[in-house]
Write a protein that holds these residues in place. Structure first.
Motif, PDB file in Angstrom:
ATOM      1  N   ARG A 144       0.725  -1.341  -0.077  1.00 58.41           N
ATOM      2  CA  ARG A 144       0.005   0.033   0.132  1.00 58.41           C
ATOM      3  C   ARG A 144       1.021   1.352  -0.027  1.00 58.41           C
ATOM      4  O   ARG A 144       2.105   1.259   0.147  1.00 58.41           O
ATOM      5  CB  ARG A 144      -0.933   0.100   1.219  1.00 58.41           C
ATOM      6  N   ILE A 145       0.179   2.381  -0.306  1.00 57.43           N
ATOM      7  CA  ILE A 145       1.200   3.554  -0.333  1.00 57.43           C
ATOM      8  C   ILE A 145       1.436   4.238   1.131  1.00 57.43           C
ATOM      9  O   ILE A 145       2.377   4.889   1.104  1.00 57.43           O
ATOM     10  CB  ILE A 145       0.730   4.591  -1.047  1.00 57.43           C
ATOM     11  N   ASP A 146       1.006   3.557   2.056  1.00 54.72           N
ATOM     12  CA  ASP A 146       1.724   3.791   3.245  1.00 54.72           C
ATOM     13  C   ASP A 146       2.548   2.773   3.913  1.00 54.72           C
ATOM     14  O   ASP A 146       3.223   2.724   4.980  1.00 54.72           O
ATOM     15  CB  ASP A 146       0.433   3.840   4.509  1.00 54.72           C
ATOM     16  N   GLY A 147       3.003   1.803   2.961  1.00 49.78           N
ATOM     17  CA  GLY A 147       4.114   0.818   3.141  1.00 49.78           C
ATOM     18  C   GLY A 147       3.359  -0.490   3.738  1.00 49.78           C
ATOM     19  O   GLY A 147       4.351  -1.614   4.100  1.00 49.78           O
ATOM     20  N   SER A 148       2.039  -0.551   4.125  1.00 44.75           N
ATOM     21  CA  SER A 148       1.622  -1.688   4.612  1.00 44.75           C
ATOM     22  C   SER A 148       1.351  -2.630   3.599  1.00 44.75           C
ATOM     23  O   SER A 148       1.289  -2.420   2.437  1.00 44.75           O
ATOM     24  CB  SER A 148       0.161  -1.227   5.406  1.00 44.75           C
ATOM     25  N   PRO A 149       1.220  -4.013   4.060  1.00 43.67           N
ATOM     26  CA  PRO A 149       1.144  -5.183   2.932  1.00 43.67           C
ATOM     27  C   PRO A 149      -0.236  -5.040   2.336  1.00 43.67           C
ATOM     28  O   PRO A 149      -1.311  -4.660   2.792  1.00 43.67           O
ATOM     29  CB  PRO A 149       1.399  -6.437   3.700  1.00 43.67           C
ATOM     30  N   LEU A 150      -0.234  -5.735   1.166  1.00 47.75           N
ATOM     31  CA  LEU A 150      -1.524  -5.774   0.247  1.00 47.75           C
ATOM     32  C   LEU A 150      -1.974  -7.020   0.791  1.00 47.75           C
ATOM     33  O   LEU A 150      -1.303  -8.227   0.504  1.00 47.75           O
ATOM     34  CB  LEU A 150      -1.157  -5.633  -1.023  1.00 47.75           C
ATOM     35  N   ILE A 151      -3.342  -7.281   1.255  1.00 43.82           N
ATOM     36  CA  ILE A 151      -4.106  -8.275   1.564  1.00 43.82           C
ATOM     37  C   ILE A 151      -5.369  -8.662   0.917  1.00 43.82           C
ATOM     38  O   ILE A 151      -6.120  -7.454   0.388  1.00 43.82           O
ATOM     39  CB  ILE A 151      -4.550  -8.118   3.002  1.00 43.82           C
ATOM     40  N   TYR A 152      -5.601  -9.913   0.401  1.00 41.44           N
ATOM     41  CA  TYR A 152      -6.431 -10.326  -0.442  1.00 41.44           C
ATOM     42  C   TYR A 152      -7.437 -11.249   0.118  1.00 41.44           C
ATOM     43  O   TYR A 152      -7.386 -11.816   1.233  1.00 41.44           O
ATOM     44  CB  TYR A 152      -6.015 -10.844  -2.107  1.00 41.44           C
ATOM     45  N   ASN A 153      -8.433 -11.677  -0.687  1.00 37.15           N
ATOM     46  CA  ASN A 153      -9.606 -12.474  -0.372  1.00 37.15           C
ATOM     47  C   ASN A 153     -10.107 -11.634   1.007  1.00 37.15           C
ATOM     48  O   ASN A 153     -10.564 -12.332   2.131  1.00 37.15           O
ATOM     49  CB  ASN A 153      -9.109 -13.935  -0.068  1.00 37.15           C
ATOM     50  N   GLN A 154     -10.403 -10.658   0.904  1.00 39.50           N
ATOM     51  CA  GLN A 154     -11.333  -9.820   2.101  1.00 39.50           C
ATOM     52  C   GLN A 154     -12.567  -9.683   1.627  1.00 39.50           C
ATOM     53  O   GLN A 154     -13.300  -9.771   0.477  1.00 39.50           O
ATOM     54  CB  GLN A 154     -10.670  -8.372   2.304  1.00 39.50           C
ATOM     55  N   GLN A 155     -13.767  -9.561   2.632  1.00 38.13           N
ATOM     56  CA  GLN A 155     -15.121  -9.388   2.371  1.00 38.13           C
ATOM     57  C   GLN A 155     -15.295  -8.333   1.511  1.00 38.13           C
ATOM     58  O   GLN A 155     -16.278  -8.128   0.435  1.00 38.13           O
ATOM     59  CB  GLN A 155     -15.814  -9.228   3.623  1.00 38.13           C
ATOM     60  N   ASP A 156     -14.720  -7.135   1.914  1.00 39.70           N
ATOM     61  CA  ASP A 156     -14.884  -5.873   0.927  1.00 39.70           C
ATOM     62  C   ASP A 156     -13.489  -5.815   0.114  1.00 39.70           C
ATOM     63  O   ASP A 156     -12.322  -5.738   0.490  1.00 39.70           O
ATOM     64  CB  ASP A 156     -14.971  -4.728   1.727  1.00 39.70           C
ATOM     65  N   VAL A 157     -13.709  -5.980  -1.205  1.00 43.61           N
ATOM     66  CA  VAL A 157     -12.733  -6.222  -2.399  1.00 43.61           C
ATOM     67  C   VAL A 157     -12.124  -4.983  -2.755  1.00 43.61           C
ATOM     68  O   VAL A 157     -11.272  -5.087  -3.780  1.00 43.61           O
ATOM     69  CB  VAL A 157     -13.256  -7.185  -3.444  1.00 43.61           C
ATOM     70  N   TYR A 158     -12.508  -3.733  -2.260  1.00 44.31           N
ATOM     71  CA  TYR A 158     -11.943  -2.784  -2.799  1.00 44.31           C
ATOM     72  C   TYR A 158     -10.588  -2.443  -1.756  1.00 44.31           C
ATOM     73  O   TYR A 158     -10.169  -2.596  -0.910  1.00 44.31           O
ATOM     74  CB  TYR A 158     -13.090  -1.281  -2.211  1.00 44.31           C
ATOM     75  N   MET A 159      -9.590  -1.831  -2.976  1.00 40.78           N
ATOM     76  CA  MET A 159      -8.266  -1.572  -2.677  1.00 40.78           C
ATOM     77  C   MET A 159      -8.024  -0.386  -2.873  1.00 40.78           C
ATOM     78  O   MET A 159      -7.921   0.057  -4.131  1.00 40.78           O
ATOM     79  CB  MET A 159      -7.241  -2.660  -3.242  1.00 40.78           C
ATOM     80  N   PRO A 160      -7.643   0.545  -1.849  1.00 39.21           N
ATOM     81  CA  PRO A 160      -7.672   2.162  -2.310  1.00 39.21           C
ATOM     82  C   PRO A 160      -6.365   2.353  -3.245  1.00 39.21           C
ATOM     83  O   PRO A 160      -6.438   3.336  -3.792  1.00 39.21           O
ATOM     84  CB  PRO A 160      -7.431   2.570  -0.835  1.00 39.21           C
ATOM     85  N   ASP A 161      -5.071   1.654  -2.752  1.00 31.01           N
ATOM     86  CA  ASP A 161      -3.889   2.194  -3.334  1.00 31.01           C
ATOM     87  C   ASP A 161      -2.864   1.159  -3.535  1.00 31.01           C
ATOM     88  O   ASP A 161      -3.173   0.021  -2.888  1.00 31.01           O
ATOM     89  CB  ASP A 161      -3.359   3.600  -2.854  1.00 31.01           C
ATOM     90  N   LEU A 162      -2.021   1.367  -4.266  1.00 31.45           N
ATOM     91  CA  LEU A 162      -0.761   0.421  -4.092  1.00 31.45           C
ATOM     92  C   LEU A 162       0.417   1.054  -4.790  1.00 31.45           C
ATOM     93  O   LEU A 162       0.575   2.107  -5.368  1.00 31.45           O
ATOM     94  CB  LEU A 162      -0.964  -0.747  -5.206  1.00 31.45           C
ATOM     95  N   LEU A 163       1.689   0.363  -4.388  1.00 27.55           N
ATOM     96  CA  LEU A 163       2.708   0.837  -5.039  1.00 27.55           C
ATOM     97  C   LEU A 163       3.765  -0.316  -5.546  1.00 27.55           C
ATOM     98  O   LEU A 163       3.833  -1.330  -4.808  1.00 27.55           O
ATOM     99  CB  LEU A 163       3.616   1.414  -3.922  1.00 27.55           C
ATOM    100  N   ILE A 164       4.016  -0.188  -6.905  1.00 27.83           N
ATOM    101  CA  ILE A 164       4.964  -1.265  -7.362  1.00 27.83           C
ATOM    102  C   ILE A 164       6.260  -0.692  -7.828  1.00 27.83           C
ATOM    103  O   ILE A 164       5.968   0.216  -8.581  1.00 27.83           O
ATOM    104  CB  ILE A 164       4.245  -2.165  -8.407  1.00 27.83           C
TER     105      ILE A 164
END
Length: 246
Positions: A209-229
């Motif tokens: 994520r853009i705050d440095g936290s990990p990207l987590i999948y298979n959540q009930q809410d599938v919206y993902m606000p941001d990412l950094l690659i």
């Protein structure tokens, strides 16, 4: 035909779905939005039926399929996007993709991203060599809606902006050495990034994520606000500049 290896299955399905999409477009019977709809539905039917045939015990999440809460109890969940970049697909551009990814315990564990317009399939389990970064870094952004954070961070670090279509095409452009940083803050869904992130991690890139936290999948809410690659050597600088934006 049974595929015992998950990586081989993911790559085969992404590649075949891409070929199906090219055939749908070449048929000449669809145009505009109807082409995107036909492509999405046709590729989705192929992918979901194939995965249910090959991996019936696994969970499944697809952009084009009604969500089923049963996936939340599964350790292994396939997350697919039949056409990532429907607009680019319909416009016969090359910057669209097919995503076949898998989350295991919420982590992006495996993925394949097909770039049918480039006749390429990138796999998490078969990493290649990423070309070295140039002196002036290149940040890939949406060709139609560049995110404010990305444009401001690019200005702060002196990076050149490169417009491109789908999320998968942007992520794979980092692997291909066409750009160096993919920073997105305009909101996405799990199917937009699971396979590309798995591939990027397999190739040794930084993904978060853009705050440095990990990207987590298979959540009930599938919206993902941001990412950094990006390359690992650029991650700290980019994350620091994002935090400084407030």
């Amino acid at each position: 035909m049974a595929f015992e290896n998950d990586g081989d299955l993911a790559a085969h399905l992404a590649d075949q779905a891409g070929k199906i999409l090219l055939q749908v477009r070449a048929s000449g019977v669809f145009g505009g939005k109807s082409l995107g709809k036909a492509g999405d539905q046709t590729a989705n039917q192929f992918l979901v039926h194939a995965l249910r045939e090959q991996r019936p015990e696994d969970g499944l999440l697809s952009e084009e399929e009604k969500d089923n809460a049963e996936r939340l109890a599964k350790e292994r969940v396939w997350i697919v996007d039949p056409v990532d970049g429907t607009r680019e697909y319909g416009e016969e551009r090359a910057d669209w993709a097919v995503h076949v990814g898998m989350a295991v315990g919420g982590k992006p564990a495996l993925g394949a991203v097909a770039l049918p317009g480039l006749d390429a399939v990138m796999r998490s389990d078969q990493p290649g060599t990423i070309p070295p970064a140039p002196d002036v870094l290149r940040m890939v952004v949406s060709r139609t809606r560049p995110a404010r954070e990305a444009t401001e961070v690019a200005q702060r670090i002196g990076a050149e902006l490169v417009g491109m279509g789908s999320a998968g095409a942007k992520a794979m452009a980092v692997l291909r050495g066409e750009v160096d940083i993919y920073l997105h803050s305009g909101g996405q869904y799990e199917w937009d990034s699971c396979a590309p992130v798995a591939v990027a991690l397999g190739w040794g890139l930084h993904c978060s994520r853009i705050d440095g936290s990990p990207l987590i999948y298979n959540q009930q809410d599938v919206y993902m606000p941001d990412l950094l690659i990006c390359r690992k050597e650029h991650a700290e600088r980019v994350l620091t500049e994002v935090a400084a934006l407030g």
